[in-house]
Design a protein around this motif. Sequence first.
Motif, mmCIF file in Angstrom:
data_model
loop_
_atom_site.group_PDB
_atom_site.id
_atom_site.type_symbol
_atom_site.label_atom_id
_atom_site.label_comp_id
_atom_site.label_asym_id
_atom_site.label_seq_id
_atom_site.Cartn_x
_atom_site.Cartn_y
_atom_site.Cartn_z
ATOM 1 N N ASP A 1 -22.857 -51.130 1.605
ATOM 2 C CA ASP A 1 -23.040 -52.493 1.080
ATOM 3 C C ASP A 1 -22.365 -53.561 1.932
ATOM 4 O OD1 ASP A 1 -24.597 -51.590 -1.086
ATOM 5 O OD2 ASP A 1 -22.786 -51.145 -2.243
ATOM 6 N N GLY A 2 -22.341 -53.358 3.251
ATOM 7 C CA GLY A 2 -21.796 -54.341 4.171
ATOM 8 C C GLY A 2 -20.287 -54.310 4.343
ATOM 9 N N VAL A 3 -19.617 -53.386 3.664
ATOM 10 C CA VAL A 3 -18.155 -53.289 3.748
ATOM 11 C C VAL A 3 -17.787 -52.060 4.574
ATOM 12 C CG1 VAL A 3 -16.008 -53.034 2.445
ATOM 13 C CG2 VAL A 3 -17.895 -54.374 1.492
ATOM 14 N N PHE A 4 -17.007 -52.263 5.604
ATOM 15 C CA PHE A 4 -16.590 -51.141 6.436
ATOM 16 C C PHE A 4 -15.670 -50.237 5.611
ATOM 17 C CE2 PHE A 4 -13.702 -49.142 9.546
ATOM 18 C CZ PHE A 4 -14.647 -48.437 10.279
ATOM 19 N N PRO A 5 -16.000 -48.934 5.503
ATOM 20 C CA PRO A 5 -15.219 -48.010 4.671
ATOM 21 C C PRO A 5 -13.962 -47.494 5.385
ATOM 22 C CG PRO A 5 -17.088 -46.867 5.608
ATOM 23 C CD PRO A 5 -17.198 -48.307 6.052
ATOM 24 N N THR A 6 -13.010 -48.346 5.562
ATOM 25 C CA THR A 6 -11.799 -48.053 6.330
ATOM 26 C C THR A 6 -11.125 -46.756 5.890
ATOM 27 O OG1 THR A 6 -11.457 -50.435 6.579
ATOM 28 C CG2 THR A 6 -9.588 -49.009 7.104
ATOM 29 N N ALA A 7 -10.855 -46.637 4.612
ATOM 30 C CA ALA A 7 -10.137 -45.452 4.115
ATOM 31 C C ALA A 7 -10.942 -44.183 4.346
ATOM 32 C CB ALA A 7 -9.808 -45.606 2.632
ATOM 33 N N ARG A 8 -12.250 -44.229 4.106
ATOM 34 C CA ARG A 8 -13.080 -43.040 4.290
ATOM 35 C C ARG A 8 -13.126 -42.624 5.753
ATOM 36 N NH1 ARG A 8 -18.488 -44.208 2.437
ATOM 37 N NH2 ARG A 8 -19.187 -44.304 4.577
ATOM 38 N N VAL A 9 -13.220 -43.590 6.662
ATOM 39 C CA VAL A 9 -13.252 -43.272 8.089
ATOM 40 C C VAL A 9 -11.930 -42.632 8.510
ATOM 41 C CG1 VAL A 9 -13.409 -44.254 10.418
ATOM 42 C CG2 VAL A 9 -14.969 -45.038 8.623
ATOM 43 N N ALA A 10 -10.820 -43.237 8.120
ATOM 44 C CA ALA A 10 -9.505 -42.681 8.471
ATOM 45 C C ALA A 10 -9.347 -41.277 7.893
ATOM 46 C CB ALA A 10 -8.391 -43.595 7.964
ATOM 47 N N ALA A 11 -9.773 -41.090 6.648
ATOM 48 C CA ALA A 11 -9.626 -39.788 5.993
ATOM 49 C C ALA A 11 -10.516 -38.723 6.629
ATOM 50 C CB ALA A 11 -9.933 -39.918 4.500
ATOM 51 N N ARG A 12 -11.680 -39.115 7.140
ATOM 52 C CA ARG A 12 -12.536 -38.152 7.838
ATOM 53 C C ARG A 12 -11.894 -37.728 9.146
ATOM 54 N NH1 ARG A 12 -18.108 -37.911 6.039
ATOM 55 N NH2 ARG A 12 -17.764 -37.540 3.825
ATOM 56 N N ILE A 13 -11.311 -38.673 9.855
ATOM 57 C CA ILE A 13 -10.705 -38.346 11.143
ATOM 58 C C ILE A 13 -9.470 -37.478 10.956
ATOM 59 C CG2 ILE A 13 -9.585 -39.267 13.221
ATOM 60 C CD1 ILE A 13 -11.359 -41.801 12.827
ATOM 61 N N ASP A 14 -8.617 -37.826 9.990
ATOM 62 C CA ASP A 14 -7.359 -37.068 9.854
ATOM 63 C C ASP A 14 -7.461 -35.830 8.973
ATOM 64 O OD1 ASP A 14 -7.061 -37.902 7.167
ATOM 65 O OD2 ASP A 14 -5.483 -39.346 7.629
ATOM 66 N N GLY A 15 -8.628 -35.602 8.364
ATOM 67 C CA GLY A 15 -8.825 -34.380 7.595
ATOM 68 C C GLY A 15 -8.534 -34.492 6.115
ATOM 69 N N ARG A 16 -8.091 -35.652 5.637
ATOM 70 C CA ARG A 16 -7.862 -35.811 4.195
ATOM 71 C C ARG A 16 -9.162 -35.710 3.418
ATOM 72 N NH1 ARG A 16 -3.704 -40.884 3.925
ATOM 73 N NH2 ARG A 16 -4.067 -41.068 6.140
ATOM 74 N N ASP A 17 -10.256 -36.152 4.036
ATOM 75 C CA ASP A 17 -11.590 -36.027 3.455
ATOM 76 C C ASP A 17 -12.347 -35.078 4.375
ATOM 77 O OD1 ASP A 17 -14.042 -36.272 2.249
ATOM 78 O OD2 ASP A 17 -14.354 -38.361 2.818
ATOM 79 N N PRO A 18 -12.263 -33.776 4.113
ATOM 80 C CA PRO A 18 -12.799 -32.797 5.048
ATOM 81 C C PRO A 18 -14.298 -32.936 5.269
ATOM 82 C CG PRO A 18 -11.735 -31.725 3.162
ATOM 83 C CD PRO A 18 -11.719 -33.192 2.911
ATOM 84 N N LEU A 19 -14.686 -32.750 6.496
ATOM 85 C CA LEU A 19 -16.084 -32.761 6.885
ATOM 86 C C LEU A 19 -16.341 -31.450 7.601
ATOM 87 C CD1 LEU A 19 -18.669 -34.466 6.979
ATOM 88 C CD2 LEU A 19 -17.903 -35.339 9.171
#
Length: 135
Positions: free
Chosen positions: A64-82
């Motif tokens: 919705d036009g908002v950069f998902p800062t927390a989700r991006v950081a969490a994907r990179i550092d592994g807090r939100d595993p991918l």
Amino acid sequence: MKVLVLIASVIASSAIAQDATTGATLFADRCAVCHGAQAAGNGPMAPVLTIQPTDLTQLAARNDGVFPTARVAARIDGRDPLVAHGSPMWVFGEFFDAQGPDIALQLPAGERIMVSGPIADLVAWIETIQVHSSE
């Protein structure tokens, strides 16, 4: 009084601004092989990956036009595993975790999360490459 000065300097050092230029270099060195030089998800390794890399230029548009800062950081550092990244972040997890003290990354709503300096720099750069629907 000296204690207050020390506390203030510690807080200031943990809120160092992100450096998008450094983030661009980190991306080119560590992420472009899968995500592509322009971060469109078409890196040279993409054809052999089971899960295709995300087009990182469309993250805000898909949120919705908002950069998902927390989700991006969490994907990179592994807090939100991918799964594709092998959580933590593929083979670079240790690199991103071991680079200096954590810093506070401010989220769009004003709250902060702690991330390593390299992750903050990557997030800053990825935010600068967002393509919005009006462009």
